[in-house]
Enzyme design. Structure first.
Site, mmCIF file in Angstrom:
data_model
loop_
_atom_site.group_PDB
_atom_site.id
_atom_site.type_symbol
_atom_site.label_atom_id
_atom_site.label_comp_id
_atom_site.label_asym_id
_atom_site.label_seq_id
_atom_site.Cartn_x
_atom_site.Cartn_y
_atom_site.Cartn_z
ATOM 1 N N ARG A 89 0.844 -1.195 0.000
ATOM 2 C CA ARG A 89 0.000 0.000 0.000
ATOM 3 C C ARG A 89 0.879 1.244 0.000
ATOM 4 N NH1 ARG A 89 -5.118 1.764 -0.097
ATOM 5 N NH2 ARG A 89 -5.996 2.918 1.647
ATOM 6 N N THR A 110 -9.159 1.543 -8.521
ATOM 7 C CA THR A 110 -8.835 0.196 -8.068
ATOM 8 C C THR A 110 -9.211 -0.876 -9.098
ATOM 9 O OG1 THR A 110 -9.529 0.987 -5.935
ATOM 10 C CG2 THR A 110 -9.210 -1.395 -6.136
ATOM 11 N N THR A 132 -4.669 -0.240 -6.750
ATOM 12 C CA THR A 132 -5.489 0.966 -6.860
ATOM 13 C C THR A 132 -4.656 2.231 -6.968
ATOM 14 O OG1 THR A 132 -7.330 2.173 -5.862
ATOM 15 C CG2 THR A 132 -5.678 1.342 -4.347
ATOM 16 N N ASN A 191 -6.710 4.774 -6.046
ATOM 17 C CA ASN A 191 -7.820 5.336 -5.291
ATOM 18 C C ASN A 191 -8.843 5.919 -6.259
ATOM 19 O OD1 ASN A 191 -9.251 5.690 -2.972
ATOM 20 N ND2 ASN A 191 -8.492 7.750 -2.604
ATOM 21 N N GLY A 212 -13.781 -0.788 -5.855
ATOM 22 C CA GLY A 212 -15.046 -0.121 -5.504
ATOM 23 C C GLY A 212 -15.051 0.548 -4.147
#
Ligand code: DON
Length: 550
Positions: A92, A362, A380, A382, A454
């Site tokens: 991340r 994403t 992703t 975002n 999502g």
């Protein structure tokens, strides 16, 4: 219904929209958002690559074909079963060192979504390198062949590519990469070549992580972020590290599930919800009835309630034990009423004697092979094209993941989430996520890999597919396409799949007290070993997709 993979891929390439037929394969099966990814997966498999090689090649391919959600300037999570154990990989994005919990207070409201301040230190190249290094079989350079060729020689842009790119035209800091020389939009089927990105991928091929996190590419990223107002430094890029984490485990309907732990909230919410589904015997209620949808909504509202107490485990003590204790779950289950909505108050920030540790858009794809290895990976930026900040010389779109932090307490973020103090911004910290790559095993063999893009709707989508496939025995394709409901606790609104439920059902849900909003819900990509032992894959008709087996 057996299909030759070559036929399936060519059908998908020609199809004007997604096909959602389960694709049955032999040795390896992949489901993801782009037919090019499936094609590259096939080549890697034919070279003798394993599921991890395929997953890494697919992720790099998506960075070429689907930059709006999979560019190298993003981050992600993967659940991986390569040898005996299941591991979670966290790549991340990380807050640059210069940021603190108060950094966003004095900035414009869109600072965390549309400016250089929005950009977290990207994790995708490091994540893919770490995954390949630990579990890949083919040489690194071979895995990158397909994606580099697509960047260099070009690929046909899809309708979704055109829509997603056109909608961000005014926001992107560089038009050069994604619009024609005359500044016009490409049309579906036009060929897009990306020489800048090809060069970046070649640097990653020859220099591994350093090709991205040091040198020319790093300098381009930092200059682009700083020009857009942000404070990322070369040091931030150099210091980026992936984390291997212990997955959260859950038992449901005779299966063992491996879920993403914090900094994702997905695992906790799914585990809580599946526990409540079993406690109230939801499979005894007719599928897709008003009763079932109402109860799913009430379960979700309760399961998402705990999300606000989570944050990056290196900075915050997550009260998982309390949130998953039998007494708390029983209390939640007892508070559910079949006939009407009952709304619970938010949990206090100090629930479970939560104490701070002393400083000590994403996409998803799933891969499974016949030997029981699997990768579920969600990546992703975002938002669509992330922050809109583009590192032009390197061909890399950059994320706006900083908006996933609690940038302003008590104010909703771009997904309407009101987040807690465990998720405030700190330099080097990772924002709380909803990404939920998930593996399902039976007798220690992986039988299903799935996930979705999502935002917070990822969790409810993965949950409902798990519930329908494992709990109710629905086939994986029907489970993905079935209407869904989404309730994330705050706002107190029941989001229902647009145009998928009859008006009478919506009215009956309103009578029970739900505030209904029709909306587009997340897209699930799943592969599994079906009851006959055959690999199958399916993707969601709610967006672009492809599945293939070889
Ligand atoms: O990590 C998260 O929860 C979000 N950044 C995910 C964003 C997302 O799924 C957008 N996709 N449509």
């Amino acid at each position: 219904m057996k299909k030759s993979c070559a036929l399936l891929i060519s059908l998908v390439l020609l199809a004007p929209m997604s096909w959602a037929i389960p694709a049955e394969g032999h040795k390896i099966m992949v489901a993801g958002p782009s037919p090019y990814a499936v094609d590259v997966a096939k080549k890697v498999s034919q070279m003798g690559g394993n599921a991890v090689d395929v997953a890494v090649a697919v992720a790099f391919t998506l960075s070429v074909t689907s930059p709006y959600y999979a560019a190298l300037g993003g981050g992600g999570f993967a659940l991986v079963k390569a040898k005996d154990s299941v591991e979670a990989l966290d790549f991340r994005e990380t807050a640059p060192a210069a940021y603190t919990k108060d950094s966003f207070a004095g900035l414009e409201k869109n600072a965390s979504t549309d400016t250089g301040h929005a950009v977290g230190v990207p994790g995708i190249p490091a994540g893919l390198f770490a995954l390949h290094k630990k579990h890949g079989k083919l040489p690194w350079a071979r895995v990158l062949e397909g994606p580099i060729a697509l960047a260099e020689k070009g690929f046909q842009v899809s309708g979704e590519w055109v829509r997603r790119t056109e909608s961000e035209k005014s926001r992107l800091t560089s038009k050069k990469l994604f619009f024609t020389k005359e500044g016009k939009s490409y049309l579906p089927g036009d060929i897009l070549k990306q020489p800048e990105l090809a060069r970046t991928l070649k640097k990653i091929r020859s220099q591994k992580e350093a090709g991205f996190y040091k040198g020319e590419v790093a300098r381009d990223i930092v200059a682009s972020v700083q020009k857009a107002g942000g404070k990322m430094s070369l040091e931030d890029l150099k210091n980026y590290k992936v984390r291997w984490l212990q997955p959260l485990e859950a038992d449901y309907a005779g299966y063992r599930l491996y879920l993403m732990p914090p900094p994702s909230s997905g695992g906790l919410v799914i585990k809580t919800a599946l526990n409540l589904i079993e406690k109230i015997n939801l499979t005894q209620v007719p599928a897709l009835s008003v009763d079932e949808l109402h109860l799913l909504a009430e379960i979700q509202a309760r399961a998402y309630r705990g999300r606000a107490l989570l944050g990056d485990p290196d900075f915050h003590k997550n009260p998982l034990e309390n949130l998953l204790s039998e007494s708390y779950l029983s209390e939640l289950s007892r508070s559910i009423r079949k006939e009407k909505v009952t709304t619970l108050a938010a949990l206090p920030e100090n629930f479970g004697a939560d104490t701070k540790k002393e400083h000590t858009e994403t996409t998803h794809f799933s891969v499974i092979d016949a030997d029981g290895s699997a990768v579920a990976m969600t990546v992703t930026l975002n938002g669509n094209y992330g922050s809109g900040v583009i590192a032009e010389k390197s061909g890399v779109a950059l994320n706006n993941e900083m908006d996933d932090f609690t940038t302003r307490p008590n104010e909703p973020n771009m997904f309407g989430l009101i987040q807690g103090l465990g998720n405030v911004v700190e330099g080097g910290k990772r924002p709380l996520s909803s990404m939920s790559p998930t593996l399902v095993t039976k007798d220690s063999k992986v039988v299903m890999a799935l996930g979705a893009p999502g935002g917070p709707r990822i969790i409810s989508a993965v949950l409902q597919v798990l519930y329908r496939v494992l709990g109710r025995g629905t086939d994986v394709d029907s489970a993905i396409q079935a209407p869904r409901v989404h309730h994330q606790f705050q706002p107190n609104t029941l989001f229902v799949d647009k145009d998928k439920l009859p008006p009478e059902t919506l009215q009956a849900l309103r009578v029970r007290g739900h505030m209904i909003e029709e909306s587009t819900l997340a897209k699930v990509y799943a592969v599994r070993v079906n009851k006959a032992g055959i690999l199958e894959g399916a993707f969601d008709l709610r967006g672009e997709g492809a599945a293939g087996g070889f």
